[in-house]
Write an enzyme that holds these catalytic residues in place. Sequence first.
Site, PDB file in Angstrom:
ATOM      1  N   LYS A  22       0.833  -1.207   0.000  1.00 17.86           N
ATOM      2  CA  LYS A  22       0.000   0.000   0.000  1.00 17.86           C
ATOM      3  C   LYS A  22       0.866   1.255   0.000  1.00 17.86           C
ATOM      4  O   LYS A  22       0.653   2.171  -0.794  1.00 17.86           O
ATOM      5  CB  LYS A  22      -0.894  -0.003   1.259  1.00 17.86           C
ATOM      6  CG  LYS A  22      -1.529   1.328   1.575  1.00 17.86           C
ATOM      7  CD  LYS A  22      -2.382   1.283   2.826  1.00 17.86           C
ATOM      8  CE  LYS A  22      -1.655   1.502   4.130  1.00 17.86           C
ATOM      9  NZ  LYS A  22      -1.345   2.895   4.471  1.00 17.86           N
ATOM     10  N   ASN A  23       1.838   1.304   0.905  1.00 16.20           N
ATOM     11  CA  ASN A  23       2.607   2.538   1.076  1.00 16.20           C
ATOM     12  C   ASN A  23       3.636   2.774  -0.032  1.00 16.20           C
ATOM     13  O   ASN A  23       4.239   3.840  -0.099  1.00 16.20           O
ATOM     14  CB  ASN A  23       3.271   2.566   2.460  1.00 16.20           C
ATOM     15  CG  ASN A  23       2.234   2.755   3.555  1.00 16.20           C
ATOM     16  OD1 ASN A  23       1.072   3.066   3.270  1.00 16.20           O
ATOM     17  ND2 ASN A  23       2.632   2.550   4.796  1.00 16.20           N
ATOM     18  N   ARG A  92      -5.076  10.384   4.753  1.00 16.72           N
ATOM     19  CA  ARG A  92      -4.075  11.444   4.920  1.00 16.72           C
ATOM     20  C   ARG A  92      -3.042  11.450   3.793  1.00 16.72           C
ATOM     21  O   ARG A  92      -2.489  12.484   3.440  1.00 16.72           O
ATOM     22  CB  ARG A  92      -3.302  11.256   6.221  1.00 16.72           C
ATOM     23  CG  ARG A  92      -4.091  11.183   7.446  1.00 16.72           C
ATOM     24  CD  ARG A  92      -3.177  11.261   8.640  1.00 16.72           C
ATOM     25  NE  ARG A  92      -2.799  12.641   8.901  1.00 16.72           N
ATOM     26  CZ  ARG A  92      -1.696  13.210   8.492  1.00 16.72           C
ATOM     27  NH1 ARG A  92      -0.820  12.534   7.793  1.00 16.72           N
ATOM     28  NH2 ARG A  92      -1.444  14.460   8.776  1.00 16.72           N
ATOM     29  N   CYS A 116      -5.034  12.102  13.091  1.00 18.42           N
ATOM     30  CA  CYS A 116      -5.698  10.813  12.954  1.00 18.42           C
ATOM     31  C   CYS A 116      -5.533  10.059  14.256  1.00 18.42           C
ATOM     32  O   CYS A 116      -4.910  10.554  15.184  1.00 18.42           O
ATOM     33  CB  CYS A 116      -5.196  10.048  11.728  1.00 18.42           C
ATOM     34  SG  CYS A 116      -3.723   9.107  11.974  1.00 18.42           S
ATOM     35  N   ARG A 121       0.199  14.115  13.443  1.00 19.56           N
ATOM     36  CA  ARG A 121       0.724  13.942  12.097  1.00 19.56           C
ATOM     37  C   ARG A 121       0.733  15.245  11.280  1.00 19.56           C
ATOM     38  O   ARG A 121       0.045  15.359  10.252  1.00 19.56           O
ATOM     39  CB  ARG A 121      -0.044  12.828  11.370  1.00 19.56           C
ATOM     40  CG  ARG A 121      -0.007  11.533  12.175  1.00 19.56           C
ATOM     41  CD  ARG A 121      -0.642  10.380  11.459  1.00 19.56           C
ATOM     42  NE  ARG A 121       0.179   9.899  10.358  1.00 19.56           N
ATOM     43  CZ  ARG A 121      -0.190   8.937   9.525  1.00 19.56           C
ATOM     44  NH1 ARG A 121      -1.369   8.367   9.666  1.00 19.56           N
ATOM     45  NH2 ARG A 121       0.594   8.535   8.558  1.00 19.56           N
ATOM     46  N   ASP A 305       4.769   0.563  12.121  1.00 15.33           N
ATOM     47  CA  ASP A 305       3.620  -0.160  11.544  1.00 15.33           C
ATOM     48  C   ASP A 305       3.581  -1.633  11.950  1.00 15.33           C
ATOM     49  O   ASP A 305       2.639  -2.345  11.593  1.00 15.33           O
ATOM     50  CB  ASP A 305       3.637  -0.044  10.007  1.00 15.33           C
ATOM     51  CG  ASP A 305       3.317   1.365   9.540  1.00 15.33           C
ATOM     52  OD1 ASP A 305       2.824   2.164  10.354  1.00 15.33           O
ATOM     53  OD2 ASP A 305       3.564   1.672   8.352  1.00 15.33           O
ATOM     54  N   ILE A 327       7.660   7.004  17.209  1.00 10.63           N
ATOM     55  CA  ILE A 327       7.285   7.742  15.982  1.00 10.63           C
ATOM     56  C   ILE A 327       5.971   8.514  16.181  1.00 10.63           C
ATOM     57  O   ILE A 327       5.897   9.696  15.864  1.00 10.63           O
ATOM     58  CB  ILE A 327       7.152   6.786  14.772  1.00 10.63           C
ATOM     59  CG1 ILE A 327       8.427   5.950  14.583  1.00 10.63           C
ATOM     60  CG2 ILE A 327       6.804   7.563  13.496  1.00 10.63           C
ATOM     61  CD1 ILE A 327       9.643   6.695  14.112  1.00 10.63           C
ATOM     62  N   ARG A 398      -8.524  -0.843   4.646  1.00  9.80           N
ATOM     63  CA  ARG A 398      -7.724   0.210   4.011  1.00  9.80           C
ATOM     64  C   ARG A 398      -6.371  -0.329   3.573  1.00  9.80           C
ATOM     65  O   ARG A 398      -5.791   0.172   2.616  1.00  9.80           O
ATOM     66  CB  ARG A 398      -7.486   1.356   5.013  1.00  9.80           C
ATOM     67  CG  ARG A 398      -8.734   2.116   5.346  1.00  9.80           C
ATOM     68  CD  ARG A 398      -8.410   3.301   6.197  1.00  9.80           C
ATOM     69  NE  ARG A 398      -7.361   4.098   5.548  1.00  9.80           N
ATOM     70  CZ  ARG A 398      -6.780   5.147   6.075  1.00  9.80           C
ATOM     71  NH1 ARG A 398      -7.125   5.541   7.269  1.00  9.80           N
ATOM     72  NH2 ARG A 398      -5.850   5.815   5.430  1.00  9.80           N
TER      73      ARG A 398
HETATM   74  N1  EPU Z   1       6.249  14.616  11.015  1.00 10.65           N
HETATM   75  C1  EPU Z   1       6.281  15.940  11.337  1.00 10.65           C
HETATM   76  N2  EPU Z   1       6.093  16.867  10.349  1.00 10.65           N
HETATM   77  C2  EPU Z   1       5.915  16.502   9.050  1.00 10.65           C
HETATM   78  C3  EPU Z   1       5.880  15.120   8.713  1.00 10.65           C
HETATM   79  C4  EPU Z   1       6.056  14.203   9.736  1.00 10.65           C
HETATM   80  O1  EPU Z   1       6.450  16.298  12.504  1.00 10.65           O
HETATM   81  O2  EPU Z   1       5.769  17.380   8.200  1.00 10.65           O
HETATM   82  C5  EPU Z   1       6.458  13.601  12.062  1.00 10.65           C
HETATM   83  C6  EPU Z   1       5.256  12.704  12.286  1.00 10.65           C
HETATM   84  O3  EPU Z   1       4.300  13.292  13.140  1.00 10.65           O
HETATM   85  C7  EPU Z   1       5.899  11.472  12.877  1.00 10.65           C
HETATM   86  C8  EPU Z   1       7.239  11.403  12.115  1.00 10.65           C
HETATM   87  O4  EPU Z   1       7.463  12.707  11.611  1.00 10.65           O
HETATM   88  O5  EPU Z   1       6.169  11.669  14.221  1.00 10.65           O
HETATM   89  C9  EPU Z   1       7.298  10.420  10.977  1.00 10.65           C
HETATM   90  O6  EPU Z   1       6.112  10.518  10.212  1.00 10.65           O
HETATM   91  P1  EPU Z   1       6.114  10.294   8.633  1.00 10.65           P
HETATM   92  O7  EPU Z   1       5.961  11.597   7.958  1.00 10.65           O
HETATM   93  O8  EPU Z   1       7.275   9.454   8.247  1.00 10.65           O
HETATM   94  O9  EPU Z   1       4.767   9.481   8.443  1.00 10.65           O
HETATM   95  P2  EPU Z   1       3.856   9.496   7.151  1.00 10.65           P
HETATM   96  O10 EPU Z   1       4.695   9.754   5.974  1.00 10.65           O
HETATM   97  O11 EPU Z   1       2.680  10.356   7.404  1.00 10.65           O
HETATM   98  C10 EPU Z   1       4.142   6.971   6.566  1.00 10.65           C
HETATM   99  C11 EPU Z   1       3.239   5.791   6.361  1.00 10.65           C
HETATM  100  C12 EPU Z   1       2.668   5.357   7.699  1.00 10.65           C
HETATM  101  C13 EPU Z   1       3.835   5.005   8.632  1.00 10.65           C
HETATM  102  C14 EPU Z   1       4.782   6.201   8.748  1.00 10.65           C
HETATM  103  C15 EPU Z   1       6.025   5.908   9.576  1.00 10.65           C
HETATM  104  C16 EPU Z   1       2.429   6.104   4.130  1.00 10.65           C
HETATM  105  C17 EPU Z   1       1.293   6.424   3.222  1.00 10.65           C
HETATM  106  N3  EPU Z   1       2.185   6.152   5.432  1.00 10.65           N
HETATM  107  O12 EPU Z   1       3.340   7.998   7.121  1.00 10.65           O
HETATM  108  O13 EPU Z   1       1.883   4.202   7.468  1.00 10.65           O
HETATM  109  O14 EPU Z   1       3.348   4.663   9.900  1.00 10.65           O
HETATM  110  O15 EPU Z   1       5.215   6.617   7.444  1.00 10.65           O
HETATM  111  O16 EPU Z   1       6.721   4.838   9.045  1.00 10.65           O
HETATM  112  O17 EPU Z   1       3.521   5.792   3.668  1.00 10.65           O
HETATM  113  C18 EPU Z   1       0.212   2.613   7.928  1.00 10.65           C
HETATM  114  O18 EPU Z   1       0.452   2.091   6.828  1.00 10.65           O
HETATM  115  O19 EPU Z   1      -0.524   2.062   8.792  1.00 10.65           O
HETATM  116  C19 EPU Z   1       0.790   3.923   8.243  1.00 10.65           C
HETATM  117  C20 EPU Z   1       0.299   4.709   9.196  1.00 10.65           C
END
Ligand code: EPU
Length: 418
Positions: A22-23, A92, A116, A121, A305, A327, A398
């Site tokens: 998915k990701n 998201r 969420c 996030r 995850d 995280i 999802r």
């Molecule tokens: N963060 C910030 N500011 C930002 C972006 C992120 O503070 O602008 C923080 C987040 O709050 C968190 C950390 O940085 O504490 C890492 O978050 P990240 O941005 O890496 O998460 P994401 O890109 O929103 C993806 C996956 C998630 C997975 C996380 C961490 C996708 C579509 N989603 O989310 O997947 O948990 O990376 O590995 O790739 C899932 O599949 O169940 C899922 C939640």
Amino acid sequence: MDKIQINGGKKLYGEVTISGAKNAALPLIASAILVNGKTSFSNVPDLMDIKSIKLLLEDLGATCKSSNGYLEVDGSNIHKIEAEYDLVRKMRASILVLGPLVARFGHAKVSMPGGCAIGARPVNMHLSGLEALGAEISMDHGYIEAKANRLVGNEIYFDTPTVTGTENLMMAASLAKGTSILRNAAREPEIVSLADALNKMGAQIHGAGTAIITIEGVKSLSSSSEITIIPDRIETGTFMVAAAATGGDVFIKNCEPDHLSSIINKLKATGAEIRTYQNAIRVTGKECIHSVDIKTVPYPGFPTDMQAQFMALMTIADGNSVIHESIFENRFIHANELLRLGADISISNGNLAMVRGVKKLQGAPVMASDLRASASLVIAGLVAEGTTAISRVYHMDRGYEAIEKKFSQLDADIIRIK
Ligand code: EPU
């Protein structure tokens, strides 16, 4: 609303085939926005989140044709630059269209994703990164608006590695004028798969998979040969943990063991026997599960995850386990549901869980709060005595393709109640 009902206590045996990730699929499909033509994908999982991103692209004007794991996106007719609230609120990861839209059309409006269940996030690093590339960012009535004549390459430093942030900026910088360097970039396999695909389309990206990614901007990207979605490492890890938890013996096909080293190592430490092959993993569970401590960190460390699924395993381990979620600030909601099944877990400081292994879990009605929480409840239900009914399984739909079918093929007593 559908429920999953499990009569627990059966060991899992047999073979299971892993779906596309998915990701990895979500940013790849978003990257089709960058192309004034067709982009095709194979091994696309049949998931609600994939439907959501397709609907979003179609709303922008793209044409999506899909059948049997194949998807073709034609980005030549995109005429709208606004990702609306009703589409973004469902997922998201819709923020992934922001970088491609502003890079190709010079203008994007994307509804601000809310918080969420697992945390606030924020997307501040996506926005400051785009600003560094010369985009003018404003907020208007819940929408993020980004404008730029043409993005200009720059250095971007992430305070913490962000997966979708790195992806958004890699896509945006691909069409920027000049060189961009992303420092402290996320290193997940999904980043590498996106960089490989963008390079196939004509981008010039080097260093994906390391903390420093260099992108030489090009004027345009073009249709490439078919892009195959990599196997889902979190789905793989979920089946590995389920096999170990039930003391079963499962051969997991179409997966990538190299992407799973942290999970393989932790599972081995619990006593499970793990053999890896080129595209497969065999997990043989043991009677006694040793407790292990876990801290979630960015790749290649232990993934957030997989935290919920490991917590389910630790509830029946021999001893105490400390689980540190570093995280997301609210990713222990499943703990309260596991308590309903007889687990012994206490949480301190919001991000530390002490799991004291118990001899048995007992089936009970429980509620899924997010995608990975639902997977942990399935694992707990598989080992619990009696019946576990999991409600709100739309969370699971999802991100897990046909999960109850895959588990029933492994001899689990599991059904979906419509
Ligand atoms: N963060 C910030 N500011 C930002 C972006 C992120 O503070 O602008 C923080 C987040 O709050 C968190 C950390 O940085 O504490 C890492 O978050 P990240 O941005 O890496 O998460 P994401 O890109 O929103 C993806 C996956 C998630 C997975 C996380 C961490 C996708 C579509 N989603 O989310 O997947 O948990 O990376 O590995 O790739 C899932 O599949 O169940 C899922 C939640």
